[in-house]
Design an enzyme around this catalytic site. Structure first.
Site, PDB file in Angstrom:
ATOM      1  N   ARG A 212       0.762  -1.029   0.132  1.00  0.00           N
ATOM      2  CA  ARG A 212      -0.209   0.002   0.067  1.00  0.00           C
ATOM      3  C   ARG A 212       0.974   1.232   0.019  1.00  0.00           C
ATOM      4  O   ARG A 212       2.009   1.183   0.703  1.00  0.00           O
ATOM      5  CB  ARG A 212      -0.862   0.043   1.058  1.00  0.00           C
ATOM      6  CG  ARG A 212      -1.769  -1.176   1.315  1.00  0.00           C
ATOM      7  CD  ARG A 212      -2.632  -1.349   2.594  1.00  0.00           C
ATOM      8  NE  ARG A 212      -3.565  -2.412   2.573  1.00  0.00           N
ATOM      9  CZ  ARG A 212      -3.495  -3.698   3.006  1.00  0.00           C
ATOM     10  NH1 ARG A 212      -2.166  -3.987   3.385  1.00  0.00           N
ATOM     11  NH2 ARG A 212      -4.177  -4.644   3.036  1.00  0.00           N
ATOM     12  N   LYS A 239      -2.322  -2.398   7.712  1.00  0.00           N
ATOM     13  CA  LYS A 239      -3.970  -2.280   7.855  1.00  0.00           C
ATOM     14  C   LYS A 239      -4.493  -3.301   8.720  1.00  0.00           C
ATOM     15  O   LYS A 239      -5.366  -2.892   9.544  1.00  0.00           O
ATOM     16  CB  LYS A 239      -4.364  -2.264   6.400  1.00  0.00           C
ATOM     17  CG  LYS A 239      -5.864  -1.890   6.497  1.00  0.00           C
ATOM     18  CD  LYS A 239      -6.323  -1.978   5.013  1.00  0.00           C
ATOM     19  CE  LYS A 239      -7.826  -1.793   5.265  1.00  0.00           C
ATOM     20  NZ  LYS A 239      -8.325  -1.729   3.786  1.00  0.00           N
ATOM     21  N   HIS A 301      -2.630   3.539  -5.335  1.00  0.00           N
ATOM     22  CA  HIS A 301      -3.054   2.161  -4.524  1.00  0.00           C
ATOM     23  C   HIS A 301      -3.476   1.069  -5.670  1.00  0.00           C
ATOM     24  O   HIS A 301      -3.754   0.204  -5.356  1.00  0.00           O
ATOM     25  CB  HIS A 301      -4.222   2.461  -3.939  1.00  0.00           C
ATOM     26  CG  HIS A 301      -4.667   1.479  -2.860  1.00  0.00           C
ATOM     27  ND1 HIS A 301      -5.083   0.336  -3.217  1.00  0.00           N
ATOM     28  CD2 HIS A 301      -4.672   1.528  -1.449  1.00  0.00           C
ATOM     29  CE1 HIS A 301      -5.296  -0.400  -1.990  1.00  0.00           C
ATOM     30  NE2 HIS A 301      -4.834   0.187  -0.989  1.00  0.00           N
ATOM     31  N   ARG A 304      -1.702  -2.389  -6.737  1.00  0.00           N
ATOM     32  CA  ARG A 304      -1.801  -3.451  -6.341  1.00  0.00           C
ATOM     33  C   ARG A 304      -3.170  -4.357  -6.927  1.00  0.00           C
ATOM     34  O   ARG A 304      -2.826  -5.457  -7.188  1.00  0.00           O
ATOM     35  CB  ARG A 304      -2.538  -3.488  -4.836  1.00  0.00           C
ATOM     36  CG  ARG A 304      -1.648  -3.016  -3.923  1.00  0.00           C
ATOM     37  CD  ARG A 304      -2.036  -2.173  -2.393  1.00  0.00           C
ATOM     38  NE  ARG A 304      -2.995  -3.418  -1.819  1.00  0.00           N
ATOM     39  CZ  ARG A 304      -2.589  -4.352  -0.956  1.00  0.00           C
ATOM     40  NH1 ARG A 304      -1.379  -4.373  -0.929  1.00  0.00           N
ATOM     41  NH2 ARG A 304      -3.250  -4.961  -0.324  1.00  0.00           N
ATOM     42  N   HIS A 327      -3.610  -9.723   2.401  1.00  0.00           N
ATOM     43  CA  HIS A 327      -5.349  -9.389   2.528  1.00  0.00           C
ATOM     44  C   HIS A 327      -5.570 -10.316   3.711  1.00  0.00           C
ATOM     45  O   HIS A 327      -5.089 -11.437   3.820  1.00  0.00           O
ATOM     46  CB  HIS A 327      -5.953  -9.857   1.190  1.00  0.00           C
ATOM     47  CG  HIS A 327      -6.053  -8.561   0.169  1.00  0.00           C
ATOM     48  ND1 HIS A 327      -6.264  -9.018  -0.924  1.00  0.00           N
ATOM     49  CD2 HIS A 327      -5.749  -7.478   0.580  1.00  0.00           C
ATOM     50  CE1 HIS A 327      -6.141  -7.645  -1.713  1.00  0.00           C
ATOM     51  NE2 HIS A 327      -5.967  -6.756  -0.772  1.00  0.00           N
ATOM     52  N   TYR A 337      -6.428 -21.923  10.177  1.00  0.00           N
ATOM     53  CA  TYR A 337      -5.580 -22.993   9.852  1.00  0.00           C
ATOM     54  C   TYR A 337      -4.502 -22.570   8.865  1.00  0.00           C
ATOM     55  O   TYR A 337      -3.549 -23.310   8.349  1.00  0.00           O
ATOM     56  CB  TYR A 337      -6.476 -24.312   9.324  1.00  0.00           C
ATOM     57  CG  TYR A 337      -7.273 -24.920  10.304  1.00  0.00           C
ATOM     58  CD1 TYR A 337      -6.721 -25.927  11.250  1.00  0.00           C
ATOM     59  CD2 TYR A 337      -8.533 -24.768  10.529  1.00  0.00           C
ATOM     60  CE1 TYR A 337      -7.420 -26.727  12.168  1.00  0.00           C
ATOM     61  CE2 TYR A 337      -9.170 -25.258  11.606  1.00  0.00           C
ATOM     62  CZ  TYR A 337      -8.700 -26.210  12.392  1.00  0.00           C
ATOM     63  OH  TYR A 337      -9.550 -26.773  13.209  1.00  0.00           O
TER      64      TYR A 337
END
Length: 373
Positions: A212, A239, A301, A304, A327, A337
């Site tokens: 970012r 973030k 941005h 990305r 993310h 997991y």
């Protein structure tokens, strides 16, 4: 008598079948007559089924909150309780809105006296600056502060509730990303960028790392391990509030070497001119994109999005791409997991991505780009 030798007046009582002690006060600071009066008051509470120790704590808490009745005081309590769980960037953003947009107008007012029209005027002033997103966040902040005030008996209702939906978000495509047919021209123009060299390097690193803009602009040199070809961003700057490791391609390392000659004396990769304590604002990257003639098609941005689209089309595994983008896993059960870093695959992907950008820049027609079987 306490273990340290002190003496206290105590009242022993039984409530709900359990025996308890109520500490009346320390002797000789509390005189006998006052101790008897306090004991009698405590006895009356016990007859009503109230624990005098609990009642004292409740009264102390009430007095504490009664001393902090202004909006600014309640906001400070709310911010102190919540900000520890936020990223540094978000915490700073909220703090700025409180200090610049909210507290100067309502901070000194008793929170119980603040009514909806007052808040409406605060938000209108922010919105009038063509900053609807900031106005919406200001409304959310004020509403959260009032929630705390209600819980602590310093307000009766949330005055922000009637204002929900009153501010319309400006319809702006903030995260426009380049299509693959736009990339060659953009990269060549970036190579010939006539502005500050550090700005050009920042845009190139943004394309190569898929981080970012704020994570790049605020990066200190200490986060980089050149020998390991890694950039380790601490949780406080992310973030999602989790540490993120970015594998660095050969091209990214070469840019860092160039940048070291320019800003290696400073704490940060991109210090603001004239000071070592502040970093390049993300607006600098947006201005550079405008200067390159791409503001209608691309935002920093959006790098990305370009990376994600092209890597997915090239056949890289979605889990690997999403991990590179830091993310969060939307499925909470799966996330518990799935803590893999996929580092070998990510290193391969990022190097192939850097090679692909190089080939597009020079106009190569054929370049292998995709998951090796």
């Amino acid at each position: 008598m306490t273990p340290s030798g002190g003496k206290h007046w105590r009242y022993r009582f039984r409530l709900g079948g359990k025996e308890s002690l109520f500490v009346i006060g320390e002797y000789p600071q509390v005189k006998a007559a006052d101790a008897r009066r306090r004991r009698d008051d405590a006895r009356q509470l016990v007859k009503q089924g109230i624990n005098p120790t609990h009642q004292r704590k409740l009264e102390e808490t009430t007095r504490k909150y009664e001393r902090a009745t202004t909006f600014e005081a309640v906001a400070a309590e709310w911010y102190g309780a919540k900000s520890g769980a936020w990223s540094v960037g978000y915490a700073g953003h909220v703090d700025t809105i409180l200090k610049k947009d909210i507290n100067p107008r309502i901070g000194a007012l008793p929170i119980k006296d603040i009514k909806t029209p007052i808040i409406h005027e605060v938000l209108r002033k922010i919105e009038a600056r063509q900053a609807p997103t900031r106005a919406i966040l200001a409304r959310q902040i004020i509403g959260s502060v009032f929630k705390l005030a209600i819980i602590t008996h310093r307000a009766e209702y949330n005055v922000v509730d009637p204002l929900k939906g009153e501010i319309a978000r400006r319809v702006v495509e903030h995260r426009k990303h380049l299509r693959d047919d736009d990339l060659p021209d953009f990269l060549r123009k970036l190579e010939d960028y006539s502005g500050h060299q550090t700005t050009a390097i920042a845009l190139k690193l943004l394309m190569l790392t898929a981080v970012r803009p704020g994570e790049l602009c605020g990066a200190p040199w200490r986060e980089f391990n050149i020998d390991r070809a890694e950039w380790r961003i601490p949780a406080a700057r992310m973030k999602m509030n989790e540490e993120h490791v970015v594998p660095l391609s050969r091209q990214a390392l070469e840019l860092l070497k160039q940048l070291r000659d320019l800003t290696g004396h400073a704490e940060y990769l991109f210090p603001t001119q004239g000071t070592k304590s502040q970093t390049m604002p993300t607006a600098t990257l947006r201005n550079a994109v405008t200067k390159l003639g791409y503001s209608d098609r691309f935002s920093p941005h959006g790098a990305r999005g370009t990376f994600s689209t092209m890597c997915n089309e090239a056949g890289f595994r979605p889990d690997v791409i999403e991990r590179q983008l830091a993310h969060a896993e939307r499925n909470s059960v799966r996330a518990s997991y799935n803590q893999a870093e996929y580092m070998p695959e990510r290193r391969q992907m990022m190097q192939q991505w850097a090679d692909k950008l190089d080939s597009l820049k020079v106009g190569a027609q054929v370049i292998p780009f995709g998951k090796v079987a």
